[in-house]
Design a protein around this motif. Structure first.
Motif, PDB file in Angstrom:
ATOM      1  N   ASP A  36       0.978  -1.220  -0.016  1.00 52.28           N
ATOM      2  CA  ASP A  36       0.033   0.052   0.097  1.00 52.28           C
ATOM      3  C   ASP A  36       0.767   1.317  -0.052  1.00 52.28           C
ATOM      4  OD1 ASP A  36      -2.392  -1.512   0.077  1.00 52.28           O
ATOM      5  OD2 ASP A  36      -2.568  -1.364   2.123  1.00 52.28           O
ATOM      6  N   LEU A  37       1.949   1.183   0.667  1.00 49.35           N
ATOM      7  CA  LEU A  37       3.018   2.378   0.677  1.00 49.35           C
ATOM      8  C   LEU A  37       3.368   2.462  -0.559  1.00 49.35           C
ATOM      9  CD1 LEU A  37       3.804   4.465   2.812  1.00 49.35           C
ATOM     10  CD2 LEU A  37       5.756   2.809   3.499  1.00 49.35           C
ATOM     11  N   VAL A  38       4.025   1.368  -1.186  1.00 51.34           N
ATOM     12  CA  VAL A  38       4.450   1.342  -2.345  1.00 51.34           C
ATOM     13  C   VAL A  38       3.676   2.054  -3.491  1.00 51.34           C
ATOM     14  CG1 VAL A  38       5.643   0.054  -4.267  1.00 51.34           C
ATOM     15  CG2 VAL A  38       6.132  -0.354  -1.938  1.00 51.34           C
ATOM     16  N   LYS A  39       2.293   1.866  -3.401  1.00 52.55           N
ATOM     17  CA  LYS A  39       1.243   2.454  -4.283  1.00 52.55           C
ATOM     18  C   LYS A  39       1.505   4.014  -4.217  1.00 52.55           C
ATOM     19  CE  LYS A  39      -1.833  -1.397  -4.368  1.00 52.55           C
ATOM     20  NZ  LYS A  39      -2.914  -1.972  -3.888  1.00 52.55           N
ATOM     21  N   VAL A  46       8.710   5.091 -13.695  1.00 47.44           N
ATOM     22  CA  VAL A  46       8.544   3.731 -13.672  1.00 47.44           C
ATOM     23  C   VAL A  46       9.419   2.935 -13.090  1.00 47.44           C
ATOM     24  CG1 VAL A  46       7.632   1.676 -15.177  1.00 47.44           C
ATOM     25  CG2 VAL A  46       6.623   3.921 -15.426  1.00 47.44           C
ATOM     26  N   ASP A  47      10.856   3.161 -13.507  1.00 49.80           N
ATOM     27  CA  ASP A  47      11.908   2.355 -12.929  1.00 49.80           C
ATOM     28  C   ASP A  47      11.906   2.668 -11.213  1.00 49.80           C
ATOM     29  OD1 ASP A  47      12.683   5.298 -13.245  1.00 49.80           O
ATOM     30  OD2 ASP A  47      14.751   4.530 -13.606  1.00 49.80           O
ATOM     31  N   VAL A  48      11.680   3.585 -10.662  1.00 51.37           N
ATOM     32  CA  VAL A  48      11.666   3.689  -9.372  1.00 51.37           C
ATOM     33  C   VAL A  48      10.571   2.869  -8.824  1.00 51.37           C
ATOM     34  CG1 VAL A  48      11.456   5.294  -7.295  1.00 51.37           C
ATOM     35  CG2 VAL A  48      12.704   5.949  -9.301  1.00 51.37           C
ATOM     36  N   GLN A  49       9.343   2.871  -9.249  1.00 48.74           N
ATOM     37  CA  GLN A  49       8.301   2.070  -8.906  1.00 48.74           C
ATOM     38  C   GLN A  49       8.665   0.717  -8.848  1.00 48.74           C
ATOM     39  OE1 GLN A  49       4.277   3.154 -10.450  1.00 48.74           O
ATOM     40  NE2 GLN A  49       5.081   5.015 -11.042  1.00 48.74           N
ATOM     41  N   ASP A  50       9.515   0.218  -9.991  1.00 50.16           N
ATOM     42  CA  ASP A  50       9.873  -1.108 -10.306  1.00 50.16           C
ATOM     43  C   ASP A  50      10.844  -1.659  -9.134  1.00 50.16           C
ATOM     44  OD1 ASP A  50       8.201  -1.741 -12.346  1.00 50.16           O
ATOM     45  OD2 ASP A  50       9.933  -1.191 -13.901  1.00 50.16           O
ATOM     46  N   ALA A  55      11.218  -4.964  -4.591  1.00 54.63           N
ATOM     47  CA  ALA A  55      11.710  -5.014  -3.052  1.00 54.63           C
ATOM     48  C   ALA A  55      10.822  -5.802  -2.289  1.00 54.63           C
ATOM     49  CB  ALA A  55      12.097  -3.652  -2.524  1.00 54.63           C
ATOM     50  N   THR A  56       9.682  -5.282  -2.545  1.00 56.14           N
ATOM     51  CA  THR A  56       8.417  -6.044  -1.619  1.00 56.14           C
ATOM     52  C   THR A  56       8.511  -7.523  -2.093  1.00 56.14           C
ATOM     53  OG1 THR A  56       6.735  -5.301  -3.079  1.00 56.14           O
ATOM     54  CG2 THR A  56       7.204  -3.698  -1.213  1.00 56.14           C
ATOM     55  N   THR A  57       8.414  -7.833  -3.458  1.00 59.75           N
ATOM     56  CA  THR A  57       8.385  -8.960  -3.815  1.00 59.75           C
ATOM     57  C   THR A  57       9.524 -10.092  -3.246  1.00 59.75           C
ATOM     58  OG1 THR A  57       7.455  -8.485  -5.995  1.00 59.75           O
ATOM     59  CG2 THR A  57       8.451 -10.636  -6.066  1.00 59.75           C
ATOM     60  N   CYS A  58      10.616  -9.286  -3.064  1.00 57.48           N
ATOM     61  CA  CYS A  58      11.627 -10.206  -2.409  1.00 57.48           C
ATOM     62  C   CYS A  58      11.347 -10.141  -0.910  1.00 57.48           C
ATOM     63  CB  CYS A  58      12.924  -9.093  -2.245  1.00 57.48           C
ATOM     64  SG  CYS A  58      13.904  -9.252  -4.238  1.00 57.48           S
ATOM     65  N   LEU A  59      10.869  -9.216  -0.415  1.00 55.58           N
ATOM     66  CA  LEU A  59      10.192  -9.570   0.857  1.00 55.58           C
ATOM     67  C   LEU A  59       9.412 -10.814   1.083  1.00 55.58           C
ATOM     68  CD1 LEU A  59      10.063  -6.070   2.563  1.00 55.58           C
ATOM     69  CD2 LEU A  59      12.145  -7.519   2.426  1.00 55.58           C
ATOM     70  N   THR A 167      11.835   8.523   0.235  1.00 56.41           N
ATOM     71  CA  THR A 167      11.640   8.632  -1.385  1.00 56.41           C
ATOM     72  C   THR A 167      10.642   9.608  -1.674  1.00 56.41           C
ATOM     73  OG1 THR A 167      12.830   6.584  -1.612  1.00 56.41           O
ATOM     74  CG2 THR A 167      11.501   7.604  -3.484  1.00 56.41           C
ATOM     75  N   LEU A 168       9.194   9.292  -0.851  1.00 60.12           N
ATOM     76  CA  LEU A 168       8.092  10.263  -1.142  1.00 60.12           C
ATOM     77  C   LEU A 168       8.318  11.696  -0.713  1.00 60.12           C
ATOM     78  CD1 LEU A 168       5.360   7.756   0.135  1.00 60.12           C
ATOM     79  CD2 LEU A 168       5.689   8.640  -2.270  1.00 60.12           C
ATOM     80  N   GLY A 169       9.334  11.711   0.355  1.00 58.63           N
ATOM     81  CA  GLY A 169       9.763  13.095   0.706  1.00 58.63           C
ATOM     82  C   GLY A 169      10.216  13.899  -0.207  1.00 58.63           C
ATOM     83  N   TYR A 170      11.125  13.280  -1.130  1.00 57.60           N
ATOM     84  CA  TYR A 170      11.763  13.964  -2.398  1.00 57.60           C
ATOM     85  C   TYR A 170      10.893  14.414  -3.196  1.00 57.60           C
ATOM     86  CZ  TYR A 170      15.944  11.998   0.358  1.00 57.60           C
ATOM     87  OH  TYR A 170      16.864  11.914   1.279  1.00 57.60           O
ATOM     88  N   ILE A 171       9.922  13.438  -3.659  1.00 54.67           N
ATOM     89  CA  ILE A 171       9.043  13.549  -4.695  1.00 54.67           C
ATOM     90  C   ILE A 171       7.786  14.315  -4.420  1.00 54.67           C
ATOM     91  CG2 ILE A 171       7.213  12.377  -6.079  1.00 54.67           C
ATOM     92  CD1 ILE A 171       9.011   9.879  -5.955  1.00 54.67           C
ATOM     93  N   GLN A 172       7.186  14.228  -3.189  1.00 51.83           N
ATOM     94  CA  GLN A 172       6.249  15.228  -2.577  1.00 51.83           C
ATOM     95  C   GLN A 172       6.691  16.088  -1.462  1.00 51.83           C
ATOM     96  OE1 GLN A 172       3.689  12.033  -1.585  1.00 51.83           O
ATOM     97  NE2 GLN A 172       2.769  11.654  -3.570  1.00 51.83           N
ATOM     98  N   PRO A 173       7.701  17.000  -1.446  1.00 51.27           N
ATOM     99  CA  PRO A 173       7.929  17.675  -0.307  1.00 51.27           C
ATOM    100  C   PRO A 173       7.043  18.378   0.292  1.00 51.27           C
ATOM    101  CG  PRO A 173       8.878  18.747  -2.219  1.00 51.27           C
ATOM    102  CD  PRO A 173       8.119  17.439  -2.776  1.00 51.27           C
TER     103      PRO A 173
END
Length: 173
Positions: A36-39, A46-50, A55-59, A167-173
């Motif tokens: 949910d957080l990744v969404k 797109v590459d960052v989302q990937d 990472a979550t798939t690995c977990l 990361t969200l902090g850099y995208i949505q300051p």
């Protein structure tokens, strides 16, 4: 009742089950809720989302070191782009011996730790954030290089969660 109605009900029940199961420390549902957080990174490239989806798939698969490495990669991609966009001139001024034509060239020539340091020097980040990032880079390095370090599910989930939030902090300051 139509198939779509059953599908919606099944997904709603699955979601409710994950919420309940996520309260148990060793439950894989905790990883699923991390998605949910990744969404929230839908505004990221797109590459960052990937990176974060992988990472979550690995977990989910119990590959905690891989999840940590991929989460750092996604975070550092956004960190370095934002730093470069906002402070390219200051970076060139602060490090006159660094010869680079663009960000990919800079990232290829300079170690991540040095980019973090220059980020503080040009006032992109403060001293406290630098220390946090240095610690996170150290964990990433322990996961990416031959060591005996094996993060637990809890620490890996916490690491990925923190990387997504930063990361969200850099995208949505």
């Amino acid at each position: 009742m139509q198939f779509d109605d059953w599908l919606i009900r099944a997904k709603t029940a699955q979601r409710a089950a994950h919420v309940v199961l996520a309260t148990h420390e060793q439950s894989a549902s905790r990883v699923i809720l991390l998605e949910d957080l990744v969404k929230k990174l839908s505004v990221a490239p797109v590459d960052v989302q990937d990176y974060f989806r992988e990472a979550t798939t690995c977990l989910e698969q119990g590959l905690y070191r891989s999840g940590v490495v991929l989460a750092w990669a996604g975070h550092f991609h956004v960190f370095s782009e934002t730093l470069f966009l906002k402070h390219e001139a200051e970076i060139r001024s602060a490090r006159p011996k660094w010869m680079f034509k663009d960000l990919p060239d800079l990232k290829e020539q300079v170690a991540e730790a040095h980019l973090l340091d220059v980020g503080k020097e040009v006032k992109f980040i403060g001293k406290a954030v630098l220390r946090v990032l240095q610690g996170q880079l150290s964990v990433r390095n322990q996961c990416a290089h031959p060591t005996l370090y094996r993060p637990s599910m809890n620490s890996a989930i916490g690491y990925v969660d923190e990387m997504v939030r930063q990361t969200l902090g850099y995208i949505q300051p």
